[in-house]
Design an enzyme around this catalytic site. Structure first.
Site, PDB file in Angstrom:
ATOM      1  N   TYR A 187       3.835  -7.996  -0.204  1.00 26.58           N
ATOM      2  CA  TYR A 187       2.536  -7.744   0.423  1.00 26.58           C
ATOM      3  C   TYR A 187       1.471  -8.651  -0.222  1.00 26.58           C
ATOM      4  O   TYR A 187       1.415  -8.778  -1.449  1.00 26.58           O
ATOM      5  CB  TYR A 187       2.196  -6.259   0.264  1.00 26.58           C
ATOM      6  CG  TYR A 187       0.760  -5.955   0.595  1.00 26.58           C
ATOM      7  CD1 TYR A 187       0.243  -6.294   1.843  1.00 26.58           C
ATOM      8  CD2 TYR A 187      -0.079  -5.358  -0.328  1.00 26.58           C
ATOM      9  CE1 TYR A 187      -1.078  -6.044   2.147  1.00 26.58           C
ATOM     10  CE2 TYR A 187      -1.401  -5.093  -0.035  1.00 26.58           C
ATOM     11  CZ  TYR A 187      -1.899  -5.447   1.213  1.00 26.58           C
ATOM     12  OH  TYR A 187      -3.206  -5.201   1.516  1.00 26.58           O
ATOM     13  N   ASP A 259       8.273  -1.221  -4.163  1.00 26.95           N
ATOM     14  CA  ASP A 259       7.243  -0.786  -3.220  1.00 26.95           C
ATOM     15  C   ASP A 259       7.979  -0.408  -1.943  1.00 26.95           C
ATOM     16  O   ASP A 259       8.457  -1.264  -1.201  1.00 26.95           O
ATOM     17  CB  ASP A 259       6.256  -1.940  -2.974  1.00 26.95           C
ATOM     18  CG  ASP A 259       5.143  -1.532  -2.013  1.00 26.95           C
ATOM     19  OD1 ASP A 259       5.344  -0.593  -1.230  1.00 26.95           O
ATOM     20  OD2 ASP A 259       4.073  -2.176  -2.053  1.00 26.95           O
ATOM     21  N   LYS A 284       0.010   4.447   4.876  1.00 28.96           N
ATOM     22  CA  LYS A 284       0.878   4.165   6.017  1.00 28.96           C
ATOM     23  C   LYS A 284       1.556   5.464   6.505  1.00 28.96           C
ATOM     24  O   LYS A 284       0.924   6.268   7.151  1.00 28.96           O
ATOM     25  CB  LYS A 284       1.939   3.141   5.631  1.00 28.96           C
ATOM     26  CG  LYS A 284       1.528   1.696   5.347  1.00 28.96           C
ATOM     27  CD  LYS A 284       0.170   1.353   5.117  1.00 28.96           C
ATOM     28  CE  LYS A 284      -0.065  -0.107   4.880  1.00 28.96           C
ATOM     29  NZ  LYS A 284      -1.104  -0.376   3.924  1.00 28.96           N
TER      30      LYS A 284
END
Ligand code: PLP
Length: 533
Positions: A187, A259, A284
């Protein structure tokens, strides 16, 4: 000491009491087939003998002078069960729903209340209660952290104000001079944190392809303390073998951090694969409704739990009670949401893979990765998730496609009930400098929601057709904000009527007009019918 108060004696470790109570059903003989049963029962009896059959947690006292733990341990880290070896007989869907979030509340509400307070009154100046200050601990947060720990099989879970705060805490386990090995595809915000924050604080950051175990083994040095990855990775959906990475990491006394934002615990529980730290952007799938930000760190080892608890308190990064409540609520539908969205994802991936204008589709399902990557993914999770990325061979085509789609809203983030689409290079991963970025510029990332898949497929087809055409960009015509072609109630004045009547006069005349029952019976024509096309 007042009646009902409990003071912990030498043999009764405060941090273990709730554990013992939680697991009493096992020691009672229901379902436990491992370990020395009689020793466990004896231990539990000892705990029971000391604290009684039921425990009133609001009455727990930690006398300052006699406590054995350090100041920072309590009440920073309120007593809670260790779920590392917890075997839950319930299926994942039930585990999301069956959870008593406030057994110690005297009114026993069905849902965890929002303890919207910054402070807690202490029993006396020489004793602590279970909580003293919300930055250090709050019952709503403990409930969320317990439920997450249960779902992830963690020794403890910790809730932070964002996914980035959770990731930051993982990096804070490192000291100056330590090294972190990080997957090449991660990310963008984590890339920024590592290269523009950690690296400036003397932590060495080395990128490596964690799908390649030989490359990882070669990259490990005596300074390496953490390996950090995502599987699937964001946004290229690369699959790392978490079991093998954990074994490799542990051979070198290195922690493995994952993650797992793309893989919520209803489909993957990395701690059970040997991973040491699991991080989520709870923003999320835990929220699921794109209505709050939060992050989670889940750990397998109680010592590590104490360190994370310390950092959470010392750095003031914990999640506020209201958001904790929202995440507790989100968890209840997590299984349903994720499963519905996954069903949609499979169909959408198939349709995209067949489309002549789509170059390559990336997702951990058939046709979205190599068969070996798929085998590894399926061995460590029970679903493909709800994210697909793909290339089109043309940046302008990808842009035209996104601009034309109406249900897949152009939005960063993922994991919401609504379908979303974005272009990582200019959106979620734009913080990676262009010269360091290895992502294809035409890459599109879709997050598939829970809408009816027929609507989603139609929307994608329409957007692909538009992108293939020479038509000028469409006006923004979102579904959810414009309803011009529906009848308006009450009917607005006609143009000719407006100069003669003030709005209030007109409204009054409308109110005094024919009654609804007259209109329904057909006695009077319904004025709204004139508006129908
Ligand atoms: N991890 C991943 C994989 C993400 O995609 C994101 C955000 O998009 C984060 C962490 C950061 O989470 P947050 O936005 O909640 O800080």
């Amino acid at each position: 000491m007042a009646k009902g108060q409990l003071e912990f004696q030498e043999e009764v470790d405060a941090a273990r009491i709730e554990n013992a109570m939680w697991r009493s059903w096992k020691a009672d003989g229901s379902g436990d087939h491992s370990g020395d049963h009689s020793a466990k029962t004896e231990k539990l009896e000892r705990v029971r003998g000391s604290i009684g059959d039921s425990i009133d947690f609001s009455q727990i006292r930690y006398p300052q002078e006699t406590r054995r733990c350090r100041y920072d341990d309590l009440p920073t880290f309120p007593v809670r069960p260790n779920f590392a070896g917890f075997e839950n007989a319930l299926q994942p869907a039930s585990q999301c729903v069956v959870f008593d979030g406030c057994p110690e509340d005297p009114y026993h509400p069905s849902n965890t209340p929002i303890y919207q307070t910054s402070t807690f009154v202490q029993p006396s100046s020489s004793e602590f209660g279970p909580y003293d200050y919300t930055r250090s601990g709050n019952p709503t947060r403990t409930a969320l952290e317990k439920h997450v720990a249960m779902l992830e099989h963690a020794a403890a879970a910790f809730a932070f104000s964002s996914g980035m705060a959770a990731l930051h805490t993982v990096t804070r386990l490192l000291k100056q001079g330590d090294e972190i090995l990080v997957n090449e595809d991660i990310y963008g915000g984590m890339h920024r944190l590592l290269t523009q924050d950690c690296a400036h604080n003397g932590v060495q950051v080395t990128f490596v392809d964690t799908t390649n175990l030989t490359a990882v083994a070669k990259a490990i040095t005596p300074k390496t303390k953490i390996i950090h990855t995502e599987s699937p990775s964001n946004p290229r959906m690369k699959i790392s073998d978490l079991r093998k990475l954990a074994t490799l990491a542990h051979q070198h006394k290195v922690l493995l951090s994952v993650d797992s934002t793309m893989m919520p615990p209803v489909i993957c529980q990395p701690l059970l694969l040997g991973v040491d730290l699991v991080v989520h952007s709870a923003t999320k799938f835990f929220s699921g409704h794109a209505d709050c930000t939060g992050g989670l760190v889940c750990v397998r080892d109680p010592e590590l739990a104490h360190r994370v608890a310390f950092l959470q308190n010392a750095e003031g990064t914990a999640l506020a009670p209201f958001e904790c409540f929202l995440f507790l609520r989100g968890i209840k539908t997590m299984w349903l949401r994720v499963n519905r969205a996954q069903e949609n994802t499979v169909q959408i991936a198939k349709a995209l893979a067949k489309h002549p204008r789509i170059k390559e589709v990336f997702y951990p399902g058939p046709g979205g990765c190599s068969s070996e990557a798929l085998r590894i993914h399926n061995s460590q999770s029970s679903g493909c998730g709800c994210i697909i990325s793909f290339t089109t061979g043309s940046v302008s085509f990808s842009r035209r496609f996104l601009d034309a789609s109406r249900l897949f809203k152009t939005t960063v983030s993922f994991g919401s009930v609504n379908s979303l689409g974005e272009m990582p290079c200019t959106m979620s991963h734009a913080s990676i400098p262009a010269e360091e970025r290895t992502l294809p510029a035409d890459l599109v990332r879709l997050s598939v929601g829970i809408e009816d898949v027929r609507d989603l497929l139609q929307d994608l087809q329409r957007a692909l057709d538009f992108a293939s055409s020479q038509k000028p960009p469409p006006e923004h015509d979102g579904y959810d904000s414009r309803f011009e072609d529906l009848p308006v109630v009450p009917r607005p004045p006609d143009e000719e009527e407006r100069p003669r009547k003030s709005l209030s006069e007109w409204l009054l005349s409308e109110v005094e007009g024919p009654s609804t029952s007259q209109m329904l019976s057909g006695a009077v024509p319904n004025p709204n019918d004139q508006n129908k096309h």
